[in-house]
Write a protein that holds these residues in place. Structure first.
Motif, PDB file in Angstrom:
ATOM      1  N   THR B  60      16.387  13.160  -6.922  1.00 46.83           N
ATOM      2  CA  THR B  60      16.421  13.365  -5.684  1.00 46.83           C
ATOM      3  C   THR B  60      16.145  14.476  -5.355  1.00 46.83           C
ATOM      4  O   THR B  60      16.096  15.328  -4.313  1.00 46.83           O
ATOM      5  CB  THR B  60      17.058  12.834  -5.118  1.00 46.83           C
ATOM      6  OG1 THR B  60      18.882  13.624  -5.818  1.00 46.83           O
ATOM      7  CG2 THR B  60      17.845  11.725  -4.549  1.00 46.83           C
ATOM      8  N   LYS B  90       9.369   6.758  -6.483  1.00 42.99           N
ATOM      9  CA  LYS B  90       9.387   6.831  -4.915  1.00 42.99           C
ATOM     10  C   LYS B  90       9.916   5.967  -4.549  1.00 42.99           C
ATOM     11  O   LYS B  90      11.132   6.632  -3.092  1.00 42.99           O
ATOM     12  CB  LYS B  90       8.109   6.630  -4.437  1.00 42.99           C
ATOM     13  CG  LYS B  90       7.699   7.222  -3.375  1.00 42.99           C
ATOM     14  CD  LYS B  90       6.003   6.948  -2.578  1.00 42.99           C
ATOM     15  CE  LYS B  90       4.942   7.132  -4.231  1.00 42.99           C
ATOM     16  NZ  LYS B  90       4.002   6.810  -2.483  1.00 42.99           N
ATOM     17  N   ARG B  91      10.703   4.975  -4.938  1.00 47.05           N
ATOM     18  CA  ARG B  91      11.318   4.019  -4.582  1.00 47.05           C
ATOM     19  C   ARG B  91      12.548   3.891  -4.543  1.00 47.05           C
ATOM     20  O   ARG B  91      13.598   4.674  -4.356  1.00 47.05           O
ATOM     21  CB  ARG B  91      11.296   3.030  -4.806  1.00 47.05           C
ATOM     22  CG  ARG B  91      11.849   1.555  -4.538  1.00 47.05           C
ATOM     23  CD  ARG B  91      11.885   0.397  -5.350  1.00 47.05           C
ATOM     24  NE  ARG B  91      12.182   0.645  -6.761  1.00 47.05           N
ATOM     25  CZ  ARG B  91      13.798   0.447  -7.089  1.00 47.05           C
ATOM     26  NH1 ARG B  91      14.205   0.628  -6.297  1.00 47.05           N
ATOM     27  NH2 ARG B  91      14.571   0.827  -8.293  1.00 47.05           N
ATOM     28  N   TYR B  93      13.656   8.022  -5.366  1.00 47.39           N
ATOM     29  CA  TYR B  93      13.748   8.733  -3.973  1.00 47.39           C
ATOM     30  C   TYR B  93      13.998   8.472  -2.453  1.00 47.39           C
ATOM     31  O   TYR B  93      14.737   8.651  -2.113  1.00 47.39           O
ATOM     32  CB  TYR B  93      12.354   9.443  -4.519  1.00 47.39           C
ATOM     33  CG  TYR B  93      12.616  10.614  -3.414  1.00 47.39           C
ATOM     34  CD1 TYR B  93      12.724  11.692  -3.810  1.00 47.39           C
ATOM     35  CD2 TYR B  93      12.325  10.837  -2.126  1.00 47.39           C
ATOM     36  CE1 TYR B  93      12.788  13.037  -3.740  1.00 47.39           C
ATOM     37  CE2 TYR B  93      12.246  12.222  -1.368  1.00 47.39           C
ATOM     38  CZ  TYR B  93      12.639  13.424  -2.088  1.00 47.39           C
ATOM     39  OH  TYR B  93      12.941  14.676  -1.280  1.00 47.39           O
ATOM     40  N   ASN B  94      13.626   7.582  -1.817  1.00 47.66           N
ATOM     41  CA  ASN B  94      13.994   7.034  -0.817  1.00 47.66           C
ATOM     42  C   ASN B  94      14.893   6.279  -0.869  1.00 47.66           C
ATOM     43  O   ASN B  94      15.732   6.446   0.388  1.00 47.66           O
ATOM     44  CB  ASN B  94      12.153   6.196  -0.004  1.00 47.66           C
ATOM     45  CG  ASN B  94      11.222   7.532  -0.112  1.00 47.66           C
ATOM     46  OD1 ASN B  94      11.315   8.273   0.431  1.00 47.66           O
ATOM     47  ND2 ASN B  94      10.357   6.430  -0.389  1.00 47.66           N
ATOM     48  N   LYS B  98      17.182   8.529   1.274  1.00 46.44           N
ATOM     49  CA  LYS B  98      17.590   8.370   2.858  1.00 46.44           C
ATOM     50  C   LYS B  98      18.830   8.432   3.488  1.00 46.44           C
ATOM     51  O   LYS B  98      19.134   8.488   4.805  1.00 46.44           O
ATOM     52  CB  LYS B  98      16.574   6.960   2.965  1.00 46.44           C
ATOM     53  CG  LYS B  98      15.278   6.965   3.353  1.00 46.44           C
ATOM     54  CD  LYS B  98      14.258   5.890   3.834  1.00 46.44           C
ATOM     55  CE  LYS B  98      13.142   6.199   3.832  1.00 46.44           C
ATOM     56  NZ  LYS B  98      11.970   4.705   3.683  1.00 46.44           N
ATOM     57  N   TRP B 148      17.771   2.705   5.568  1.00 48.68           N
ATOM     58  CA  TRP B 148      16.508   2.139   5.196  1.00 48.68           C
ATOM     59  C   TRP B 148      15.556   1.828   5.594  1.00 48.68           C
ATOM     60  O   TRP B 148      14.031   1.930   5.136  1.00 48.68           O
ATOM     61  CB  TRP B 148      17.183   1.673   3.880  1.00 48.68           C
ATOM     62  CG  TRP B 148      17.584   1.605   2.011  1.00 48.68           C
ATOM     63  CD1 TRP B 148      17.471   2.896   1.955  1.00 48.68           C
ATOM     64  CD2 TRP B 148      19.123   1.903   2.071  1.00 48.68           C
ATOM     65  NE1 TRP B 148      18.331   3.437   1.078  1.00 48.68           N
ATOM     66  CE2 TRP B 148      19.335   2.334   0.728  1.00 48.68           C
ATOM     67  CE3 TRP B 148      19.580   0.377   1.673  1.00 48.68           C
ATOM     68  CZ2 TRP B 148      20.522   2.544   0.489  1.00 48.68           C
ATOM     69  CZ3 TRP B 148      20.823  -0.011   1.078  1.00 48.68           C
ATOM     70  CH2 TRP B 148      20.844   0.434   0.198  1.00 48.68           C
TER      71      TRP B 148
END
Lengths: 502, 502
Positions: B60, B90-91, B93-94, B98, B148
């Motif tokens: 992150t 990316k998955r 990270y999000n 979030k 999410w």
């Protein structure tokens, strides 16, 4: 919380993190040696190198530099432990930072090549093959010393890496005295008409039983199996993850039980040191033995001063007999004691007995010191090596494989390391002398198999401090004097005089 | 090298480093479960947490955000592997970014408390004790879903964590079809007059022999012992350090050899998946099984479709007999086959047989989905649980210990995980159908103990891809269709129809 205290807390958090990495690295190492599947080894090397270089970066980071810069001026208002941690970090910072990065990287590449070439050279019995690599290694070491700096003699700086505070001036004097006493003693014993039979040692001793006996001895010594484990490897070692997890390994030879038994006693001695470091030092860089020499003093104390003591076998010989296949049935305790204390000069250091061991070390010390001080060139090594073996031990290698090529240390660049082995033995003799003074019932404890009071003495005077005290402080405070070869000389003279009736 | 390529190289280096940390973390975990000395455990937890939070930080970090921002616009000009790595990062990270950091930290504390309370509640058979914690856990999960985001239904977001691409819409339909077929089938078998004797299974089978037999089976399955090892733990598991080092553990019960044998076959199935991931994916986040469901399909394929197959025992029963103490001497292969395929509804999921297993899962799915969708409150759980067990399996727990408190998953916050178990079985049935089409000699291979062509088929269609392909892509490409419960229903109907002569 004031600024200084805040900075101190951050600093302690930072070293705690470094220590966590180190524990992971140590586990990776242990696993690789004890049972990691071979097809994973390449990727494992990658992981090992990523974490190691991360710790290296942390030890030389700007953050570390800032802690050192901010806290050092207030060193004396810091708590004792923090102060010593700071000193330790500073020492490491300087050691790692003073060498230009590029030079160090070149050296690492050279070192790895050099070890490979040494292996090949030893196999092919060809010193010439190894010579140019060793020349370069020596050259780098000398350049490193220029960067690190030195007070009196260049070799001092290398000694200090392994035995902080030790100097050539001191060591020359100590080793000379030791050498001058040992050479004639070895000679006398060689000429003794006493012929000790030890053939009975080499009968089949089931490995499971060797293991069971070794574990019994370890427990009795005070090795805590809830804070450690025993595994099997080709080259035995001890490794500390933290004081609650100190692992040892050993090697079994079905026809020579001495390997496993004296080997586990030796590694057990190292491990008991690490298991008994004060809990206050956990997660700090002080949470290891204080030097190579003091560490070796603990393993040798257990291996030689306890494990080869008559009183130890008074208690343990009947147990050993129980585990054996009957090979000792007609052997008296006296015969057995003599057999495990046979002395005979050998060409190979790692096969040497306690009487001759230090001479192997002194030879190496004299040679590597001369190399660093430009009093000897690498190409002269085989000749000088052989001459010294002839002079000190009365035997001479027939080839370099059993001579100058036998140890990996120089190939790996570990100059300054060898003296620790002999220092460990010298320290151990001094502790042995002192423990007998402090615990007059020492021999009776051995005869009763009660090793706990001895372990406690070692913990009180040595183990608990970890790196909180320097090696020579430990020695001074435990025995009331500095390094003195007299005790080891007396011990060996008396013991081997008795064994060989001279 | 252009800017994009340089950025790509740096990105790959970065993920390689993360992966190295992960390997170290996995080793710490494995060691803790298999033999770490207990006194080192506290410090070990510290090390584990330092490295884990480091990996979390890297996933992150601003550096990661920059890679994603810089590379994503050029996704389609990146090599396929890099593109998938980027998507995976990316998955993650999000997923990690979030949730507000503070909220997540509170949740971690709650989760750890909740697991402790659950353990106590189960011991004391006291759901009320656990209820407030579970209420909070459900509440956090719902808040996480808000952060999410979700497309159709809230529970989809949880499903996606374990089985990317799976949805409630799909699962409702699949599970309904499965449930509607299984409930009457279980009922019919319960009423069958066939009485299968399996008492002879539970005689003393020496553990060393269970181990030797299990290892023979593992080798024959294609588990590579040069890229793995088998150890003993209370709760068996498989863990992959890298494809060259995939370890499994098992548990031995002297009076029930099935535990170890079917257990090692199951974990071996997981491990063979990981051992056969393409070497190209090493040191990337794609170097693991693609989803929980596909992973479970591999363990269940081996455990059920191979390990409980008549042909498998045609070959292996004589071997098993050799290792046993004679308990099978008067038992025919047919009797033996029936005995290892006895079916009977149980209250406990982990003791369920293949016929009833999915009903346990469907109950859990229906309940947790209703909790997340506010169609059920936590305090109603015990009643609803018991009603569903009565309705689906015809049996009812007498207490919550053998009912709603039996699994740790909800206490640990693992909502969305349970469906993977049934999905794995459904996928496995579809692969089973396909492998028989592609390899018509399938049953003969089993009879000859030649499992290699089957392992190769699985590697070609599933293993090699790791996370390079999504679970539903794997299924579609390997079998030519999407998820379809017909195959599992047919398999169970035919098999248990034959075993119970109905």
């Amino acid at each position: 919380m004031g600024y200084l205290e805040e900075n101190e807390q951050d600093f302690l958090k930072y070293v705690k993190k470094m220590r966590a990495y180190q524990e992971a690295i140590n586990l990776l190492f242990w696993d690789l040696r004890t049972g990691a599947p071979k097809k994973g080894v390449n990727q494992r090397a990658e992981v090992y190198s990523v974490l190691s270089s991360e710790v290296f970066k942390m030890s030389t980071s700007e953050e570390m530099a800032a802690y050192i810069a901010n806290l050092s001026p207030h060193e004396n208002s810091l708590p004792e432990i923090t102060k010593r941690i700071l000193q330790e970090c500073k020492r490491e910072y300087n050691q790692n930072k003073k060498i230009p990065h590029q030079l160090y990287k070149e050296y690492i590449v050279l070192q790895s090549k050099s070890e490979n070439v040494w292996e090949q050279a030893r196999e092919e019995n060809n010193f010439k093959l190894f010579q140019p690599y060793l020349e370069k290694i020596v050259d780098y070491k000398k350049r490193f010393i220029e960067y690190w700096g030195y007070d009196e003699q260049k070799y001092d700086t290398l000694l200090d890496l392994y035995e902080p505070g030790m100097t050539v001036a001191k060591l020359d004097q100590v080793f000379a005295e030791l050498r001058n006493a040992l050479i004639p003693l070895v000679q006398k014993i060689k000429l003794s008409p006493q012929n000790i039979n030890h053939d009975f040692l080499f009968q089949r001793f089931p490995i499971e039983n060797q293991k069971a006996f070794s574990m019994e001895v370890l427990k009795r010594m005070g090795y805590d199996f809830e804070a450690g484990r025993l595994d099997e490897t080709i080259h035995p070692f001890e490794i500390s993850l933290n004081p609650g997890d100190v692992r040892i390994t050993t090697r079994y030879d079905e026809y020579d039980w001495r390997l496993a038994v004296f080997g586990t006693i030796h590694e057990g001695g190292h491990a008991i040191y690490e298991q008994n470091i004060s809990k206050e030092l956990i997660a700090t860089p002080l949470c290891n033995g204080t030097s190579m020499g003091i560490h070796e003093s603990q393993s040798l104390f257990y291996e030689n001063f306890i494990g080869r003591h008559y009183g130890f076998w008074t208690y343990h010989y009947p147990l050993l007999k129980n585990y054996s296949n009957g090979q000792f049935d007609s052997i008296s305790l006296d015969q057995f004691y003599q057999a495990v204390n046979v002395s005979k000069p050998t060409l190979i250091r790692i096969e040497a007995d306690e009487l001759t061991y230090c001479l192997h070390i002194i030879i190496r010390y004299e040679i590597e010191k001369a190399l660093i001080h430009d009093q000897l060139s690498v190409k002269e090594l085989p000749r000088v090596w052989n001459e010294k073996y002839k002079e000190y031990l009365g035997i001479q290698p027939e080839d370099d494989r059993t001579g100058v090529l036998q140890d990996v240390h120089w190939a790996a660049g570990d100059f300054g390391y060898f003296p620790s082995y002999a220092l460990g033995f010298l320290y151990a003799a001094q502790f042995y002398q002192q423990v007998q003074k402090d615990i007059p019932e020492f021999p009776f404890l051995l005869e009763k198999g009660n090793l706990q009071p001895i372990r406690k003495w070692l913990t009180t005077h040595i183990h608990q401090y970890g790196k909180l005290k320097k090696p020579l402080e430990i020695l001074q405070e435990a025995t009331g004097e500095g390094i003195n070869p007299k005790y080891l000389i007396d011990y060996l003279t008396k013991k081997y005089g008795a064994v060989y009736s001279i």
